[in-house]
Structure formats: C-alpha cells, structure tokens
Design a protein around this motif. Sequence first.
Motif, PDB file in Angstrom:
ATOM      1  N   PHE A 192       0.228 -23.995  -7.862  1.00 45.44           N
ATOM      2  CA  PHE A 192       0.678 -23.033  -6.494  1.00 45.44           C
ATOM      3  C   PHE A 192       0.463 -23.993  -5.437  1.00 45.44           C
ATOM      4  CE2 PHE A 192      -0.362 -20.696  -2.893  1.00 45.44           C
ATOM      5  CZ  PHE A 192       0.887 -20.052  -2.873  1.00 45.44           C
TER       6      PHE A 192
ATOM      7  N   LEU B  20       3.617 -25.329  -3.142  1.00 47.04           N
ATOM      8  CA  LEU B  20       3.770 -25.084  -1.541  1.00 47.04           C
ATOM      9  C   LEU B  20       4.004 -26.369  -0.650  1.00 47.04           C
ATOM     10  CD1 LEU B  20       3.111 -23.225   0.852  1.00 47.04           C
ATOM     11  CD2 LEU B  20       0.578 -23.732   0.565  1.00 47.04           C
TER      12      LEU B  20
ATOM     13  N   GLN C 163       2.412 -17.000   4.354  1.00 45.39           N
ATOM     14  CA  GLN C 163       2.610 -16.006   3.992  1.00 45.39           C
ATOM     15  C   GLN C 163       3.900 -15.567   3.437  1.00 45.39           C
ATOM     16  OE1 GLN C 163       0.219 -13.457   3.453  1.00 45.39           O
ATOM     17  NE2 GLN C 163       1.956 -12.454   2.576  1.00 45.39           N
TER      18      GLN C 163
ATOM     19  N   TYR D  46       6.054 -17.954   2.262  1.00 45.65           N
ATOM     20  CA  TYR D  46       6.104 -18.645   1.048  1.00 45.65           C
ATOM     21  C   TYR D  46       5.361 -17.668  -0.135  1.00 45.65           C
ATOM     22  CZ  TYR D  46       5.686 -22.050  -2.704  1.00 45.65           C
ATOM     23  OH  TYR D  46       5.962 -22.525  -3.923  1.00 45.65           O
ATOM     24  N   ILE D  47       4.441 -17.297   0.060  1.00 47.65           N
ATOM     25  CA  ILE D  47       3.751 -16.426  -0.974  1.00 47.65           C
ATOM     26  C   ILE D  47       4.432 -15.130  -1.397  1.00 47.65           C
ATOM     27  CG2 ILE D  47       1.773 -14.870  -1.297  1.00 47.65           C
ATOM     28  CD1 ILE D  47      -0.180 -16.765   0.236  1.00 47.65           C
TER      29      ILE D  47
ATOM     30  N   TYR E 276       7.455 -16.741  -3.182  1.00 46.46           N
ATOM     31  CA  TYR E 276       6.862 -17.190  -4.551  1.00 46.46           C
ATOM     32  C   TYR E 276       6.907 -15.994  -5.494  1.00 46.46           C
ATOM     33  CZ  TYR E 276       3.811 -20.268  -7.788  1.00 46.46           C
ATOM     34  OH  TYR E 276       3.412 -20.463  -8.920  1.00 46.46           O
ATOM     35  N   ASN E 277       6.354 -14.969  -5.177  1.00 46.76           N
ATOM     36  CA  ASN E 277       6.019 -13.834  -6.066  1.00 46.76           C
ATOM     37  C   ASN E 277       7.207 -12.813  -6.402  1.00 46.76           C
ATOM     38  OD1 ASN E 277       3.172 -14.284  -6.547  1.00 46.76           O
ATOM     39  ND2 ASN E 277       2.398 -13.460  -4.991  1.00 46.76           N
TER      40      ASN E 277
END
Length: 69
Positions: free
Chosen positions: A16, A20, A41, A43-44, A47-48
């Motif tokens: 991860f 990133l 945040q 990116y998270i 990503y999900n």
Amino acid sequence: MSRKGECWDNAPMERFFGSLKSEWVPETGYSSEHEARVDVQRYITRYNSIRPHSYNDYWSPVAMEKLAA
C-alpha cells in the motif's frame, strides 16, 4: 511466519505505501501536514473505491465486495 490466512507480516502495508509513494505523493512533498492528510485521505478513498487491483481481476476492493454480496 504465520499460517495461510493469518497475515502477521507487513507485506500488505508495504504494498500500500509503495503504491501511495509511487502513484500519488508529489516528488516535491507537501507544504503542510494538513495538505498531506487531505491528499492521503483522497488516495485511500480512491484506492478502495476506484483503483483497479490485478488480484481482483482489475476490480476495486469495494466493487468486489458488492459482487460477493
């Protein structure tokens, strides 16, 4: 070493953070901690929710969860 299904090593987190750093964080860094927090945040969330993962046949983790339900 852990058994199958018991992930005690840090390989998932290394993957991860590697993604990133290589895909998202600007080479020049951030000008403030707040800017970094907001951007990470984003990116998270991407990503999900949006980013395709080769392990999931190029579906996002959220899309795979919906397909399994």
